[in-house]
Design a protein around this motif. Structure first.
Motif, short mmCIF file in Angstrom:
data_model
loop_
_atom_site.label_atom_id
_atom_site.label_comp_id
_atom_site.label_asym_id
_atom_site.label_seq_id
_atom_site.Cartn_x
_atom_site.Cartn_y
_atom_site.Cartn_z
N MET A 1 0.90 -1.24 -0.09
CA MET A 1 0.06 0.29 0.01
C MET A 1 0.96 1.18 0.03
O MET A 1 1.77 1.35 0.68
CB MET A 1 -0.80 -0.15 1.24
CG MET A 1 -1.65 1.32 1.62
SD MET A 1 -2.97 0.87 2.74
CE MET A 1 -3.72 2.43 2.72
N GLU A 2 0.63 2.16 -0.77
CA GLU A 2 1.30 3.51 -0.78
C GLU A 2 0.60 4.39 0.13
O GLU A 2 -0.57 4.64 -0.01
CB GLU A 2 1.19 4.16 -2.25
CG GLU A 2 1.86 3.30 -3.38
CD GLU A 2 3.21 3.57 -3.42
OE1 GLU A 2 3.80 4.56 -3.15
OE2 GLU A 2 3.87 2.40 -3.66
N PHE A 3 1.43 5.18 0.74
CA PHE A 3 0.82 6.17 1.86
C PHE A 3 1.33 7.44 1.40
O PHE A 3 2.46 7.63 1.08
CB PHE A 3 1.29 5.81 3.15
CG PHE A 3 0.94 4.49 3.90
CD1 PHE A 3 -0.26 4.25 4.18
CD2 PHE A 3 1.72 3.26 3.81
CE1 PHE A 3 -0.90 3.04 4.66
CE2 PHE A 3 1.33 2.15 4.18
CZ PHE A 3 0.11 2.10 4.79
N ASP A 4 0.49 8.77 1.51
CA ASP A 4 1.08 9.79 1.34
C ASP A 4 1.19 10.68 2.81
O ASP A 4 0.68 10.10 3.71
CB ASP A 4 -0.22 10.60 0.70
CG ASP A 4 -1.46 10.82 1.22
OD1 ASP A 4 -1.28 11.37 2.47
OD2 ASP A 4 -2.51 10.59 0.59
N THR A 5 1.93 11.73 2.78
CA THR A 5 2.37 12.36 3.91
C THR A 5 1.16 13.60 4.50
O THR A 5 1.53 14.16 5.40
CB THR A 5 3.58 13.16 3.84
OG1 THR A 5 3.63 14.24 2.65
CG2 THR A 5 4.78 12.09 3.57
N SER A 6 0.01 13.51 3.73
CA SER A 6 -1.00 14.49 4.09
C SER A 6 -1.71 14.01 5.27
O SER A 6 -2.33 14.81 5.97
CB SER A 6 -1.86 14.78 2.98
OG SER A 6 -2.67 13.54 2.71
N SER A 7 -1.71 12.94 5.91
CA SER A 7 -2.48 12.40 6.80
C SER A 7 -1.87 11.01 7.37
O SER A 7 -1.04 10.50 6.96
CB SER A 7 -3.78 12.04 6.51
OG SER A 7 -4.01 10.79 5.60
N PRO A 8 -2.02 10.94 8.88
CA PRO A 8 -1.40 9.84 9.52
C PRO A 8 -1.54 8.30 8.91
O PRO A 8 -3.00 8.42 8.49
CB PRO A 8 -1.92 9.86 11.03
CG PRO A 8 -2.44 11.32 11.15
CD PRO A 8 -2.96 11.78 9.87
N ILE A 9 -0.76 7.52 8.91
CA ILE A 9 -0.95 6.35 8.42
C ILE A 9 -2.02 5.65 8.89
O ILE A 9 -2.95 4.92 8.02
CB ILE A 9 0.34 5.69 8.48
CG1 ILE A 9 1.69 6.11 7.65
CG2 ILE A 9 0.32 3.94 7.90
CD1 ILE A 9 2.83 5.51 7.65
N TRP A 10 -2.39 5.78 10.12
CA TRP A 10 -3.44 4.99 10.63
C TRP A 10 -4.62 5.46 10.26
O TRP A 10 -5.81 4.57 9.74
CB TRP A 10 -3.37 4.97 12.17
CG TRP A 10 -3.82 6.18 12.77
CD1 TRP A 10 -2.85 7.27 13.28
CD2 TRP A 10 -5.03 6.93 13.30
NE1 TRP A 10 -3.68 8.33 13.93
CE2 TRP A 10 -4.95 7.93 13.70
CE3 TRP A 10 -6.30 6.14 13.28
CZ2 TRP A 10 -5.91 8.69 14.41
CZ3 TRP A 10 -7.42 6.90 13.65
CH2 TRP A 10 -7.14 8.22 14.36
#
Length: 136
Positions: A1-10
């Motif tokens: 899964m790709e995460f972005d930095t705009s919101s927390p991973i959880w």
């Protein structure tokens, strides 16, 4: 899964897990994989997965049974409300992007209707190919 930095991973995991529920990947009433299994799958710390699942429990999307694990809610009305919220968010994102590109409402609606139709036609062709191949 790709995460972005705009919101927390959880928070992003809550969105992904909600999508899994509304699409039936995690069926209503079904057992949710273990925290460690999910953590390995998505490539994050188990504590992050635990936090996301705890939030989903708080929202009533899943429940814990002490010795058996976590289960998706079997409340279909709740699942339908989550589905509607996810679609509403996607629609809001589409509107923001279309406006950002200088597109007016009428053209954006026409484009959406056309794309929806294209996807319906594609699904119909896929169904026809399945039948022709002896799939049904």
């Amino acid at each position: 899964m790709e995460f972005d930095t705009s919101s927390p991973i959880w928070v992003q995991l809550v969105g992904d897990f909600s999508r899994r529920i509304v699409t039936g990947e995690w069926p209503a009433g079904g057992r949710i994989p273990g925290v460690r299994e999910i953590a390995v799958e998505v490539g994050v710390n188990p504590n992050t997965v635990q936090r996301a699942l705890a939030e989903m429990e708080r929202e009533g999307l899943c429940r814990s049974e002490r010795t058996a694990g976590r289960f998706v809610t079997d409340d279909m009305q709740r699942i339908d409300r989550v589905r509607a919220a996810l679609v509403r968010d996607a629609a809001d994102d589409y509107i923001r992007r279309a406006r950002g590109l200088g597109m007016g409402r009428s053209l954006a609606q026409d484009l959406l209707v056309q794309r929806w139709s294209d996807h319906d036609d594609s699904a119909d062709r896929d169904d026809d190919q399945t039948v022709e191949a002896g799939g049904e």
